[in-house]
Design an enzyme around this catalytic site. Structure first.
Site, PDB file in Angstrom:
ATOM      1  N   TYR A  51       0.844  -1.191   0.000  1.00  0.00           N
ATOM      2  CA  TYR A  51       0.000   0.000   0.000  1.00  0.00           C
ATOM      3  C   TYR A  51       0.881   1.243   0.000  1.00  0.00           C
ATOM      4  CZ  TYR A  51      -3.562   3.371   1.521  1.00  0.00           C
ATOM      5  OH  TYR A  51      -4.413   4.443   1.611  1.00  0.00           O
TER       6      TYR A  51
ATOM      7  N   ASP B 102       9.325   2.729  -0.460  1.00  0.00           N
ATOM      8  CA  ASP B 102       8.304   3.378   0.347  1.00  0.00           C
ATOM      9  C   ASP B 102       8.638   3.100   1.806  1.00  0.00           C
ATOM     10  OD1 ASP B 102       6.110   4.130   1.827  1.00  0.00           O
ATOM     11  OD2 ASP B 102       4.625   3.229   0.501  1.00  0.00           O
TER      12      ASP B 102
ATOM     13  N   LYS C 197       4.854   9.362   8.859  1.00  0.00           N
ATOM     14  CA  LYS C 197       4.713   8.835  10.215  1.00  0.00           C
ATOM     15  C   LYS C 197       5.740   9.410  11.200  1.00  0.00           C
ATOM     16  CE  LYS C 197       2.355   4.712   8.513  1.00  0.00           C
ATOM     17  NZ  LYS C 197       0.999   5.161   8.821  1.00  0.00           N
TER      18      LYS C 197
END
Length: 419
Positions: free
Chosen positions: A138, A233, A261
């Site tokens: 994702y 990623d 994050k």
């Protein structure tokens, strides 16, 4: 329950990110009032040991005193300027110091923006349109990434996302995670058409799945041989699995990498960066346009800088996190073995996941074969025992430095009592 019903009247599904709805496990989602360290408290006053950690950012625990103090001081100066600040430069320099291969960095507002921008840049640099992603990985909710995606898309069982144009879908090629032959086949059948391969170096959106030996190295070689860029990623793994992220842990340097994050200390943030020659194509240095009114927001930059500074100043934090992860993993294995429950526990440092299956989980197909009905029962039993896990079998859970050995043993003990 009443508050969730109220939320559903005003917000689609009652939540602002699908996995929070408890769709995969049933029941009513928790509405959180506050948190400190590894403990969260809901609006009814119930407390839980938190293994979600805002889906990764809270590596230092919730409401870390230094982060809170710095945010109070920054907020007093204004929440946003829409102009350059010293703090964004300080954070960029610190990120470059910690992450090998990060020569320049651009801040955005989310991991989705970061990945979307990295793909646009790769297409401009290579003058090609197609990308390769991996089933179950994702990279945010941009159109290009919603083909066989993980995370909430898998949780909701959505195979084809309405609203994604077919032309966009056609430019997204999908390979099996940990399968180099699959990637090689795609390169052969799409010669000189592939701009980039984007991958979570440690998959975290179909559970935690580490790369097989040689997988990342093989991707690097295939990209080099075919004139494509390699994009890591690291929105989840960046500054989480090691001080330099997965790049440091596995020794493979991509052309571009994306972050989120932890670099915002829990505030909304994203970033992408990598090779200087590629990054200089971004406006205003070059003609690849990308902008954002709140990019480099001073509050997010402040929280991120304080968080990364703590991690950089105390590098043994990562050793301690790994030790905590080992305590939890070994304790869980012992309990499940004793109870004769088939489970696969995947862990990389302070990232973990449980898959109730007899066979190893190495890709999305094997992750889907887990007993998700059993996971639902397990999740709600743990919640009742005061342990808050991600409400989906396709999500990783996270350990913070504030998860004491007492809390870890309490978690293990709760599982033993359940079964």
């Amino acid at each position: 329950m009443n508050f969730f019903r109220e939320a559903q009247r005003h917000i689609p599904g009652g939540v602002n990110s699908p996995v929070r709805s408890f769709y995969a496990v049933g029941g009513t989602p928790l509405f959180i009032e506050s948190a400190k360290g590894a403990i969260i408290r809901d609006i009814d006053g119930n407390e839980y040991i938190d293994y979600v950690g805002s889906w990764g950012p809270m590596i230092l625990g919730h409401a870390h005193p230094k982060v809170v103090k710095a945010l109070k001081e920054a907020t007093a100066k204004s929440a946003s300027f829409g102009a350059p600040t010293q703090m964004e430069v300080k954070l960029a320099k610190l990120m470059k110091q910690m992450a090998v291969g990060l020569e320049m960095v651009r801040f955005v507002n989310s991991g989705t923006e970061a990945c979307m921008s990295a793909i646009r840049l790769a297409r401009a640099y290579t003058k090609r349109n197609k990308i390769i992603k991996f089933e179950g990985c994702y990279h945010g909710h941009a159109d290009s990434f919603l083909i066989k995606a993980g995370s909430g898309v898998s949780t909701l069982g959505i195979q084809n996302v309405p609203g994604v144009p077919q032309a966009v879908a056609d430019d997204t090629l999908v390979a099996r995670f940990n399968d180099l032959k699959d990637v090689e086949t795609l390169f052969k059948s799409n010669k000189k058409k592939i701009a980039a391969v984007i991958v979570e170096p440690v998959a975290g959106n179909m559970g935690c799945i580490p790369p097989a030996n040689g997988f990342l190295e093989g991707l690097r070689k295939l990209c080099d041989a075919n004139g494509a860029l390699l994009i890591f990623d690291e929105v989840m793994t960046g500054f989480r699995v090691a001080s330099g992220g997965a790049v440091q842990l596995y020794g493979v340097i991509p052309d571009l990498m994306t972050f989120g994050k932890i670099i915002g200390g829990g505030l909304p943030v994203g970033a992408y960066g990598g090779r200087e020659d590629v990054m200089k194509m971004i406006a205003p240095s070059g003609n690849v346009y990308q902008a954002g009114t709140l990019s480099g927001n001073p509050l997010a930059m402040t929280a991120g800088f304080v968080t990364l500074s703590e991690l950089n100043t105390h590098p043994r934090i990562y050793q301690k996190l790994d030790e905590k992860g080992e305590i939890l993993e070994n304790g869980l294995r012992e309990v499940f073995d004793k109870k004769r429950i088939s489970v696969q526990i995947n862990r990389v440092g302070s990232m973990m996941s449980l898959h109730f299956t007899k066979e190893p989980v190495t890709d999305f197909a094997s992750a889907k074969r887990g007993d998700n009905t059993f996971f639902k029962k397990f999740f709600h039993s743990m919640l009742k025992a005061g342990i808050y896990l991600p409400p989906s079998p396709f999500e990783a859970f996270f350990i913070s430095i504030t998860h004491s050995n007492i809390l870890l043993k309490e978690t293990i003990g709760a599982i033993e009592k359940i079964f």
